[in-house]
Every structure is written in structure tokens, then in C-alpha cells.
Motif scaffolding. Structure first.
Motif, PDB file in Angstrom:
ATOM      1  N   GLY A  51     -11.715  75.738   6.604  1.00  0.00           N
ATOM      2  CA  GLY A  51     -11.186  74.515   6.469  1.00  0.00           C
ATOM      3  C   GLY A  51     -10.285  75.729   7.475  1.00  0.00           C
ATOM      4  N   LYS A  52     -10.904  77.010   8.556  1.00  0.00           N
ATOM      5  CA  LYS A  52      -9.625  76.613   9.160  1.00  0.00           C
ATOM      6  C   LYS A  52     -10.031  75.731  10.992  1.00  0.00           C
ATOM      7  N   MET A  53      -9.416  75.663  11.358  1.00  0.00           N
ATOM      8  CA  MET A  53     -10.117  75.377  13.433  1.00  0.00           C
ATOM      9  C   MET A  53      -9.546  76.735  13.826  1.00  0.00           C
ATOM     10  N   PRO A  54     -10.565  76.045  15.134  1.00  0.00           N
ATOM     11  CA  PRO A  54     -11.316  75.448  15.164  1.00  0.00           C
ATOM     12  C   PRO A  54     -12.508  76.166  14.660  1.00  0.00           C
ATOM     13  N   ILE A  55     -13.643  75.368  14.653  1.00  0.00           N
ATOM     14  CA  ILE A  55     -15.128  75.757  15.387  1.00  0.00           C
ATOM     15  C   ILE A  55     -15.619  75.585  16.210  1.00  0.00           C
ATOM     16  N   LEU A  56     -17.456  75.726  16.238  1.00  0.00           N
ATOM     17  CA  LEU A  56     -17.475  75.000  17.340  1.00  0.00           C
ATOM     18  C   LEU A  56     -18.894  74.702  17.198  1.00  0.00           C
ATOM     19  N   ILE A  65     -20.276  77.710  14.737  1.00  0.00           N
ATOM     20  CA  ILE A  65     -19.985  79.106  15.345  1.00  0.00           C
ATOM     21  C   ILE A  65     -18.327  79.166  14.704  1.00  0.00           C
ATOM     22  N   PRO A  66     -17.701  79.688  13.191  1.00  0.00           N
ATOM     23  CA  PRO A  66     -16.051  79.323  13.262  1.00  0.00           C
ATOM     24  C   PRO A  66     -15.660  80.446  13.534  1.00  0.00           C
ATOM     25  N   GLU A  67     -14.793  81.074  13.675  1.00  0.00           N
ATOM     26  CA  GLU A  67     -13.878  81.841  13.773  1.00  0.00           C
ATOM     27  C   GLU A  67     -13.788  82.886  15.448  1.00  0.00           C
ATOM     28  N   THR A  68     -12.379  82.117  16.277  1.00  0.00           N
ATOM     29  CA  THR A  68     -12.292  82.323  17.169  1.00  0.00           C
ATOM     30  C   THR A  68     -13.333  82.988  17.936  1.00  0.00           C
TER      31      THR A  68
END
Ligand SMILES: N[C@@H](CCC(=O)N[C@@H](CS)C(=O)NCC(=O)O)C(=O)O
Length: 230
Positions: A51-56, A65-68
Motif C-alpha cells: 500500500g505504499k506509493m508510488p508504483i510503476l 514495479i514497487p519501491e522508488t
């Protein structure tokens, strides 16, 4: 469009990825995530239950692709542009990853802790956690001041992923714990980040949303003056 970024214009971690996209002029579609809207929220959680953003989302490769930091590495690998945000030289790349982690863990995280505590109900506030977070920011500022000796950007002469992480982290943390006259290199670095066209564009796009930031009265004067009247 192949790339879709799920995020919010006020979210500092989303700023980090936007800077990387703007540095290379990478085309993408922006999808605003509104946590107060159940279907918008479900859209994000469906792809990334953390539930964390952003995602690509990369529709062409059907991948999420999650996690900056992973997103920026992914863009560098699959959608490279003229700006190499991860150096080709492995040792320089390691330094960039180190400072990227540093800004996420020791500037963004304590900054978020302080902001989140402001929004907590009085009976569940965490004054010790907030004091610790302020201490972490002071420690991080001292380390950044030392690291900047002779460096234009955080890991040398080139703007990298680590600077993408630094810009929003320092932009918000400065509203909570000022840099102080004893850290002139950090103050100069902050000014270079804010003036960088990629980040300046991110800040401009965020102007209509800064009214929701609990420390909006501590934002830089130039930003406060440019915010639309409420
Ligand atoms: N480690 C994550 C952190 C992402 C993060 O904390 N995002 C914030 C927005 S700046 C968020 O989604 N917060 C919502 C929440 O915690 O419920 C990354 O680098 O992508």
C-alpha cells in the motif's frame, strides 16, 4: 502509454521518481491515488498490498514495479535516456546506492515520522519517537555537510538517483528541522536541488496540493507565495 505511475503530487517518495522521469523526459501517464476513495485505494493495493506509493506499471511488459529505488533502476535499465542516474562504473554505482539508501532511511523516514505524528490523535502521539526523529535528521545533516566537501551533487559531479532521493527528502525535512547557519554546504546543495528543472517542475505541479501539508506555513516563501489562494 506503456508506463503508468500511481502516486500523489504531495508524496515525497513520488517526487523522487518524478524527478527521475523528468530528468530523461520519459513519457508516462500519471495516475493519482486518493486514499480517501475506496476504488482508487483498491487500485494501488491490488498491485502492491504493502500500500505504499508510488508504483510503476509497465503495461508493455505487464509488470508492476514497487519501491522508488527499484523503479529508478528499472527505468535506467529498460527506458534509458541521456541522464544516467545510475553510473556505469560499479564502484560509483555503489556510492550512489549508498546515498540513495541514506536519504530514504535517515532523512525521508524521520521526516515522515514527524509529519505523521502531527496527524495522530492526542492520546496516541509519540513524543519520544518524534524527538528521536529530530535527532536523526540533525545527525544526517552533519553527515551530508561533510559529504558535500568538494562535491556539486551528493556523490560527485553528476546528478544521480541519490540526488533524486535527496531533493524531496530535504525539501520537506527543512520545514521541520532547519539546516542552520553551521551547514552552508547543505544549504547550497538544497538550493541547487530546488532550482534543478526536474524538481522545480515537480514542485510547481504540487502547488495546488501544498495546502494539505500540515507544515505548509514553514514551506519556503517562494512556494507559499506561488500557492493558489485558498
Ligand atoms: N520504501 C518506499 C516508501 C514509500 C512511501 O513511504 N510512500 C508514502 C508516500 S510518500 C506512502 O505511500 N504512504 C502511505 C502510507 O504509509 O499509508 C519506497 O521507496 O517506495
Amino acid at each position: 502509454m506503456s508506463l503508468v505511475l500511481y502516486g500523489h503530487p504531495l508524496a515525497s517518495f513520488c517526487h523522487k521518481v518524478l524527478i527521475a522521469l523528468y530528468e530523461n523526459g520519459t513519457p508516462f501517464e500519471d495516475r493519482l491515488v486518493d486514499f480517501s476513495d475506496e476504488s482508487s485505494r483498491a487500485d494501488l493495493f491490488r498491485y502492491w498490498p504493502v500500500g505504499k506509493m508510488p508504483i510503476l506499471r509497465d503495461e508493455a511488459r505487464d509488470s508492476t514495479i514497487p519501491e522508488t529505488s527499484i523503479i529508478i533502476e528499472y527505468l535506467d535499465r529498460h527506458y534509458p535516456g541521456e541522464a544516467h542516474l545510475i553510473p556505469v562504473d560499479p564502484d560509483r554505482a555503489l556510492q550512489v546506492r549508498l546515498w540513495d539508501r541514506f536519504f530514504d532511511l535517515y532523512v525521508q523516514t524521520p521526516m515522515q515520522k514527524i509529519v505523521a505524528d502531527t496527524m495522530r490523535a492526542a492520546d496516541v502521539k509519540d513524543p519520544q519517537g518524534v524527538a528521536d526523529a529530530r535527532g536523526t535528521l540533525e545527525m544526517a545533516y552533519d553527515m551530508i555537510e561533510r559529504q558535500l566537501a568538494g562535491n556539486l551533487w551528493i556523490s560527485g559531479d553528476a546528478f544521480t538517483m541519490a540526488d533524486c532521493a535527496a531533493a524531496p527528502a530535504l525539501f520537506y525535512s527543512e520545514t521541520l528541522v532547519p539546516f542552520g547557519a553551521e551547514r552552508p554546504k547543505l544549504a547550497g546543495y538544497y538550493r541547487r536541488l530546488v532550482e534543478r528543472p526536474s524538481f522545480s517542475r515537480v514542485l510547481k505541479e504540487s502547488l495546488p496540493y501544498f495546502k494539505f501539508y500540515p507544515y505548509k506555513h514553514q514551506l519556503p516563501e517562494t512556494i507559499r507565495k506561488a500557492m493558489p489562494a485558498e
